[in-house]
Design an enzyme around this catalytic site. Sequence first.
Site, mmCIF file in Angstrom:
data_model
loop_
_atom_site.group_PDB
_atom_site.id
_atom_site.type_symbol
_atom_site.label_atom_id
_atom_site.label_comp_id
_atom_site.label_asym_id
_atom_site.label_seq_id
_atom_site.Cartn_x
_atom_site.Cartn_y
_atom_site.Cartn_z
ATOM 1 N N LYS A 1 0.830 -1.211 0.000
ATOM 2 C CA LYS A 1 0.000 0.000 0.000
ATOM 3 C C LYS A 1 0.868 1.266 0.000
ATOM 4 O O LYS A 1 0.653 2.197 -0.783
ATOM 5 C CB LYS A 1 -0.908 -0.017 1.237
ATOM 6 C CG LYS A 1 -1.572 1.287 1.553
ATOM 7 C CD LYS A 1 -2.598 1.660 0.517
ATOM 8 C CE LYS A 1 -2.877 3.144 0.534
ATOM 9 N NZ LYS A 1 -4.053 3.531 -0.199
ATOM 10 N N CYS B 1 -2.857 11.109 1.610
ATOM 11 C CA CYS B 1 -2.300 9.808 1.251
ATOM 12 C C CYS B 1 -0.908 9.974 0.661
ATOM 13 O O CYS B 1 0.091 9.630 1.265
ATOM 14 C CB CYS B 1 -3.209 9.128 0.248
ATOM 15 S SG CYS B 1 -4.930 9.230 0.734
HETATM 16 N N1 SAJ Z 1 -1.179 15.358 -8.619
HETATM 17 C C1 SAJ Z 1 -0.303 16.053 -9.448
HETATM 18 N N2 SAJ Z 1 -0.023 15.545 -10.682
HETATM 19 C C2 SAJ Z 1 -0.603 14.400 -11.137
HETATM 20 C C3 SAJ Z 1 -1.476 13.687 -10.304
HETATM 21 C C4 SAJ Z 1 -1.748 14.193 -9.044
HETATM 22 O O1 SAJ Z 1 0.226 17.100 -9.074
HETATM 23 O O2 SAJ Z 1 -0.325 14.034 -12.281
HETATM 24 C C5 SAJ Z 1 -1.488 15.865 -7.269
HETATM 25 C C6 SAJ Z 1 -2.987 16.107 -7.033
HETATM 26 O O3 SAJ Z 1 -3.377 17.351 -7.522
HETATM 27 C C7 SAJ Z 1 -3.080 15.997 -5.529
HETATM 28 C C8 SAJ Z 1 -2.047 14.922 -5.203
HETATM 29 O O4 SAJ Z 1 -1.175 14.856 -6.323
HETATM 30 O O5 SAJ Z 1 -2.710 17.185 -4.886
HETATM 31 C C9 SAJ Z 1 -2.620 13.550 -4.943
HETATM 32 O O6 SAJ Z 1 -3.739 13.305 -5.788
HETATM 33 P P1 SAJ Z 1 -4.006 11.945 -6.547
HETATM 34 O O7 SAJ Z 1 -5.233 12.141 -7.355
HETATM 35 O O8 SAJ Z 1 -2.795 11.515 -7.267
HETATM 36 O O9 SAJ Z 1 -4.194 10.876 -5.405
HETATM 37 P P2 SAJ Z 1 -5.090 10.808 -4.056
HETATM 38 O O10 SAJ Z 1 -4.245 11.278 -2.928
HETATM 39 O O11 SAJ Z 1 -6.409 11.444 -4.232
HETATM 40 O O12 SAJ Z 1 -5.325 9.219 -3.946
HETATM 41 C C10 SAJ Z 1 -4.201 8.355 -3.866
HETATM 42 C C11 SAJ Z 1 -4.375 7.198 -4.867
HETATM 43 N N3 SAJ Z 1 -3.129 6.437 -4.948
HETATM 44 C C12 SAJ Z 1 -2.583 6.091 -6.153
HETATM 45 O O13 SAJ Z 1 -3.079 6.406 -7.211
HETATM 46 C C13 SAJ Z 1 -1.351 5.261 -6.102
HETATM 47 C C14 SAJ Z 1 -5.529 6.299 -4.415
HETATM 48 O O14 SAJ Z 1 -5.629 5.157 -5.259
HETATM 49 C C15 SAJ Z 1 -5.324 5.844 -2.965
HETATM 50 O O15 SAJ Z 1 -6.390 5.052 -2.505
HETATM 51 C C16 SAJ Z 1 -5.257 7.093 -2.104
HETATM 52 O O16 SAJ Z 1 -4.106 7.862 -2.533
HETATM 53 C C17 SAJ Z 1 -5.103 6.677 -0.648
HETATM 54 O O17 SAJ Z 1 -6.080 6.844 0.097
HETATM 55 O O18 SAJ Z 1 -4.066 6.147 -0.266
#
Ligand code: SAJ
Length: 405
Positions: free
Chosen positions: A202, A256
């Site tokens: 995870k 996360c």
């Molecule tokens: N972000 C970027 N660039 C990107 C993608 C995201 O800057 O290309 C930023 C987003 O704006 C945000 C942060 O990263 O601030 C995180 O957002 P996210 O959409 O990537 O992820 P979370 O935190 O909403 O959810 C993640 C997911 N993990 C993965 O994809 C590996 C989700 O599947 C998990 O269940 C979740 O963490 C968790 O609860 O652990």
Amino acid sequence: MKVCVVGMGYIGLPTSLMMASHGVDTVGVDYDASKIASLKAGHVTFEEEGLEELFHDAVKAGISFETGYPAADMYVISVPTPYDKDTKKIDASYVTAAVKSVLKVCPRGAILSIESTISPGTIDRFVRPAVEEEGFVIGRDVHLAHTPERIIPGNMVYELLHNSRTIGVDEPAVGEQVKEVYASFCQGSMVITDIRTAEMTKVVENTYRDINIAFANELAKICREDDMDVYEIIRIANMHPRVNILQPGPGVGGHCISVDPWFLVGDYPELSKLIHTARLTNDGMPDFVLQRMAEIMKENGITDMSRVGMYGLTYKENVDDVRESPTLQLLERPQSEGLKIYDPWVKRDLVAHQYHDLDAFLGDVDMVVVMVGHSQLKEAFEKLAGKVVLDTRNICPAGDKVYKL
Ligand code: SAJ
């Protein structure tokens, strides 16, 4: 099998609703009486696509919400796992407190499954001793499992149904029982493994994403230095069959991805240099945004910070969650003094100079920094006409005064 989901938060609530609406006898528990009162009154406690409908299905199917712990065959513990910002180590006290409460009521042979994200080794270090302290023999009186969630806010309902899952257990037979519960709704594959592997997997998943985003952010800085288009470069590079770079942005928020990699840095400081650097890179992005803002303000003769507005306060688009959001991180810096803020998803007053109406907000600023790409803005770009725009999410159409990271 009767299931009790402990913790009616971002993960526990949708998980319990999904189980109940697929025929599992489910009780949702939270010690926060106001949360339970609002669920009992028929209101979900946060906004998420499809959650209302799921809630109504679950209520129709007979889910109940309680503040006390009932007897059940399986407990899914989904409580917060904060980390200490200085030591970077997990605070497992909510998990162990929930486990101890469950032990007071659970029948012999019950399964206690931790759904919260925990740092690798947490079950061995904190949960097993907590259970043994209460006089229970693991594997005889109770069984432990770790079923880390994987759903992404903004698409939780779909991902609950379709994502594959990891089930960590001591005994494969217990894994099969847990699998049967999740199979009521989960159409993805389910892997049964040991608990430490499940814990580590995870955290590795979120760390992988953090490092990939940090790479994109570093590329954005390099490209800015010599005026190259990072988005076009990533778009083309990603056409290679083995390259998949994520998008640069104003930083990484949420509870996360911006937290879990620290568990590895906290526990293995000498072995996690890359992970640590990626974290610092992403945490440094709000400063990079401030630096870009200063350059652009200078170029356009804007001297008054109170004529600059930040669009977006949540950690990403189309969610109402502001935890660790890049905007909140940026607002902690003294240079942000005076900035105006607006977010259509944040209804309560959280920060100074916050607006609740897009037109009023835009009327009071000359420059807009797009921190979050909410659909609302994507459908109303024309409202930014005449403004200087710093678009940190690469969503705005090109224009004379539209700047990128
Ligand atoms: N972000 C970027 N660039 C990107 C993608 C995201 O800057 O290309 C930023 C987003 O704006 C945000 C942060 O990263 O601030 C995180 O957002 P996210 O959409 O990537 O992820 P979370 O935190 O909403 O959810 C993640 C997911 N993990 C993965 O994809 C590996 C989700 O599947 C998990 O269940 C979740 O963490 C968790 O609860 O652990």
